[in-house]
Design a protein around this motif. Structure first.
Motif, PDB file in Angstrom:
ATOM      1  N   LEU A  32      46.986  98.894  19.945  1.00 10.91           N
ATOM      2  CA  LEU A  32      46.883  97.458  19.663  1.00 10.91           C
ATOM      3  C   LEU A  32      45.704  96.843  20.407  1.00 10.91           C
ATOM      4  CD1 LEU A  32      48.306  94.838  18.482  1.00 10.91           C
ATOM      5  CD2 LEU A  32      49.432  94.674  20.710  1.00 10.91           C
ATOM      6  N   VAL A  96      47.063  98.811  13.250  1.00 12.44           N
ATOM      7  CA  VAL A  96      46.735  97.439  13.663  1.00 12.44           C
ATOM      8  C   VAL A  96      45.436  96.980  13.010  1.00 12.44           C
ATOM      9  CG1 VAL A  96      46.142  95.968  15.624  1.00 12.44           C
ATOM     10  CG2 VAL A  96      47.959  97.679  15.852  1.00 12.44           C
ATOM     11  N   VAL A 120      47.744  89.988  13.388  1.00 15.14           N
ATOM     12  CA  VAL A 120      48.619  90.942  12.707  1.00 15.14           C
ATOM     13  C   VAL A 120      49.925  90.281  12.276  1.00 15.14           C
ATOM     14  CG1 VAL A 120      47.677  92.940  13.909  1.00 15.14           C
ATOM     15  CG2 VAL A 120      49.603  91.712  14.905  1.00 15.14           C
ATOM     16  N   LEU A 125      52.851  95.512   9.850  1.00 17.54           N
ATOM     17  CA  LEU A 125      52.639  96.627  10.773  1.00 17.54           C
ATOM     18  C   LEU A 125      53.690  97.712  10.562  1.00 17.54           C
ATOM     19  CD1 LEU A 125      51.767  94.879  14.180  1.00 17.54           C
ATOM     20  CD2 LEU A 125      50.215  96.093  12.647  1.00 17.54           C
TER      21      LEU A 125
END
Length: 312
Positions: A32, A96, A120, A125
């Motif tokens: 991330l 991501v 996001v 995800l």
């Protein structure tokens, strides 16, 4: 007694549990952070440095919390852990990054440099992470058209693929290079890692072969030519002593030779002379007492260098 330490190949089963925890918690978070960093830093050269930093972070986590806590003395297993962790971090970063592309917003900047706002979506995800086919199909589409450019030229296709490969190789390569796979001796009798100690820096070892031969034979004169260095810019050697509670000792020796880089800063080239060679108690005591036998006069404006070799 063997002349050099050799890992037993064993490991604590808890190492697998530690690896799973690192994989499901730390690796996605690294992915991330990496994706957000390369998304909002529009300088390709810095992205390569960030990729190397991610590899360093993975190696540190695996070395500290899997290999050390899990008492992994198996080099192949250490490599597998490092490789899998880097792949998981990379996969997480792709999830991501692809979602950031899906949620692209307004762009800011100039025709030469700028950023595109994005964030996001947790549900997206999850869908991307659990559907690899969908994820890689999306990535292939992104590759065809590209999302960023250099000097008003959009980077896509083969060039973009090469950049992606370089970044992936940096992460995996740095991880494998820096992961400490059983380089620190482990005492099977006490079920503990050896304690490591960096001795004060000595003069450079000029004859590697003679030193190794003398240590292997237990020659009491092996360290007679050693003396403490007295200046910060002086070439020197670093002796790292590993000792167990069962009175076993191993020694690693590195030569450090100084040079000035293009900015005029002093750097040291590190040359490994011998790693984890067995040292008897007589030589150990003589080595640790060199500083008591030879007392140099220190320059008040300079200090003795304390170089640290990474050991876990």
């Amino acid at each position: 007694m063997d002349k050099y330490y050799s890992p037993s190949g064993k490991f604590d089963p808890k190492a697998i549990l530690y690896f799973i925890l690192i994989s499901v918690i730390a690796m996605p978070l690294l992915g991330l952070a990496y994706s957000y960093a390369i998304w909002y830093i529009p300088i390709i050269y810095l992205n390569f440095l960030i990729a190397g930093a991610v590899g360093f972070a993975i190696a540190w986590l695996i070395s500290k919390f899997v290999i050390k806590l899990g008492k992994v003395r198996n080099k192949a297993l250490a490599v597998i852990f490092a490789l899998l962790a880097s792949i998981i971090a990379l996969y997480s970063s792709w999830v991501v990054w692809a979602d950031l592309v899906i949620n692209m917003g307004e762009s800011y900047g100039t025709s030469r440099i700028g950023i595109t706002a994005s964030n996001v979506d947790v549900n997206q995800l999850y869908i991307l992470a659990t559907n690899p086919a969908t994820l890689f199909e999306l990535i292939a589409n992104i590759n065809e058209y590209g999302t960023w450019g250099i000097k008003s030229t959009t980077v896509s296709g083969t060039i973009l693929t090469i950049i992606w490969i370089i970044e992936a190789l940096l992460i995996i390569g740095v991880t494998l290079l820096l992961t400490n796979g059983s380089r620190v001796p482990f005492c099977e009798l006490s079920n503990k890692w050896f304690e490591s100690k960096n001795l004060p820096p000595f003069n450079v070892v000029e004859n590697r072969g003679e030193l190794i031969k003398a240590i292997e034979s237990g020659d009491p004169t092996a360290f007679d030519t050693l003396a403490l260095v007295t200046k910060a810019d002086q070439d020197h050697s670093v002796f790292t002593l590993f000792s167990s509670s069962n009175n076993e000792n191993y020694l690693t020796v590195n030569n450090m030779k100084g040079k000035f880089n293009k900015d005029g800063e002093l750097e040291f080239d590190d040359t490994l002379l011998v790693e984890n060679i067995y040292i008897n108690n007589e030589l150990k005591n003589k080595l640790v007492n060199v500083k008591d036998i030879i007392t140099p006069t220190l320059d008040s404006e300079e200090t003795i260098i304390e170089d640290k070799i990474i050991t876990e």
